[in-house]
Enzyme design. Sequence first.
Site, PDB file in Angstrom:
ATOM      1  N   SER A  38      48.807  44.684  39.503  1.00  0.00           N
ATOM      2  CA  SER A  38      48.651  43.270  39.053  1.00  0.00           C
ATOM      3  C   SER A  38      49.237  43.191  37.757  1.00  0.00           C
ATOM      4  O   SER A  38      50.627  43.377  37.930  1.00  0.00           O
ATOM      5  CB  SER A  38      47.096  42.572  39.104  1.00  0.00           C
ATOM      6  N   THR A  39      48.681  42.639  37.071  1.00  0.00           N
ATOM      7  CA  THR A  39      49.444  42.651  35.694  1.00  0.00           C
ATOM      8  C   THR A  39      50.269  44.081  35.309  1.00  0.00           C
ATOM      9  O   THR A  39      49.590  45.138  35.115  1.00  0.00           O
ATOM     10  CB  THR A  39      48.563  42.384  34.536  1.00  0.00           C
ATOM     11  N   MET A  90      44.670  43.612  35.542  1.00  0.00           N
ATOM     12  CA  MET A  90      43.422  43.000  34.891  1.00  0.00           C
ATOM     13  C   MET A  90      42.283  42.619  36.071  1.00  0.00           C
ATOM     14  O   MET A  90      42.740  42.358  37.115  1.00  0.00           O
ATOM     15  CB  MET A  90      43.512  41.704  34.033  1.00  0.00           C
ATOM     16  N   ASP A  95      40.039  43.950  41.282  1.00  0.00           N
ATOM     17  CA  ASP A  95      40.068  43.987  42.781  1.00  0.00           C
ATOM     18  C   ASP A  95      40.744  45.350  43.145  1.00  0.00           C
ATOM     19  O   ASP A  95      41.628  46.031  42.520  1.00  0.00           O
ATOM     20  CB  ASP A  95      41.421  42.863  42.909  1.00  0.00           C
ATOM     21  N   HIS A 151      49.439  41.237  42.820  1.00  0.00           N
ATOM     22  CA  HIS A 151      49.094  39.864  42.592  1.00  0.00           C
ATOM     23  C   HIS A 151      50.404  39.081  42.350  1.00  0.00           C
ATOM     24  O   HIS A 151      50.876  39.497  41.269  1.00  0.00           O
ATOM     25  CB  HIS A 151      48.004  39.776  41.546  1.00  0.00           C
TER      26      HIS A 151
END
Length: 361
Positions: A180-181, A301, A304, A207
């Site tokens: 993600s991030t 972050m 997940d 994401h």
Amino acid sequence: MIRLLIVDDSPLMRKLLTDIFAAESDFEVGVARNGPEALAALPVFKPDVITLDIHMPEMDGLACLDRIMVERPCPVVMISSLTAEGADETLEAMALGAVDFVAKPRGPVSIEIEAMTSLLVDKVRAAARARISRATRLTERVRLRTTRPPAPKPRPTRLSQTNKPRVSGGDEGLVLVGTSTGGPAALDVLLGQIPADFPWPIVIAQHMPASFTGALARRLDRFCPLVIEEVTRPTPLIAGHAYIGRGDADLLVTRRNGALAALPAPSAPELHWHPSVDRLVTSAMDHVAPERLIGVLMTGMGADGAKAMTALAGRGGLTIAEAEESAVVWGMPGSLVAMGGADHVVPLDAIAGRLMSLIQP
């Protein structure tokens, strides 16, 4: 207090963003109208994090970001549009060292910004805690290599070495990657080190909005040995290929005519992030023996993927968590470690080598 510098040429956006963060008890807010003002504010305001618009007069956001990363490296969250051009520019910002991005509202900003307030605040808070020293210029370092780099030497892991055996690359298997991030730059490093003859398909849940994942796949495909594509329809899974799930949807592993395939699916409303790593891994375990799966959870972050990969490890699959020392945000891989589901905890630049060492020729 988190010292936030908001850089935007629009007086309305500066006011709306200032009001959002001034309402939070842990932010001290400064503003700049353009790139030169932002650069001048760096040694004076000393921000912990910056939100940076891409399109500005005098000096655009990419040029300003480049100067920030050279003069005073600082976590930056880009404010970008959801257009195809905006996606390419945002990914370029990720390559230059930006930690994350937030898409501008499509309609009237003053009306729609309320809907993105929670996500915006969460992302800026996470970015303020991000580690940027190892993330900055990662892609440039990879691309400077003119030949395939040797597999990194094994590094000690936080956990004792798993007793699980290596797996045979000659049989059916999958690598499942969640991020993600900070993920675009991390994927560039990971996939840039994996050779074109890698024996298993790699399926990736990153994401992102739908308008960005196609641009990400095309960008990675240009620079990496593997063939990389976005999954927009049922797609057979082939060795030597990596598959990126379409944003704002989920990505499932299934079988079609007996062969493994990737399938885009409407996002599950009960899940917060999409494409969902948990849903990807769970679907893979429904169609592939767990011992033929390797899960890789990298920077991001939240949590997940941690639950499903812990279940995968418990059923005989192998799992790799990115080490805290290299993760931009250690939320997702840190959650996997905290749950006891990580067989290997490995710095980003050593994950590809670890993958290749786990799969026997």
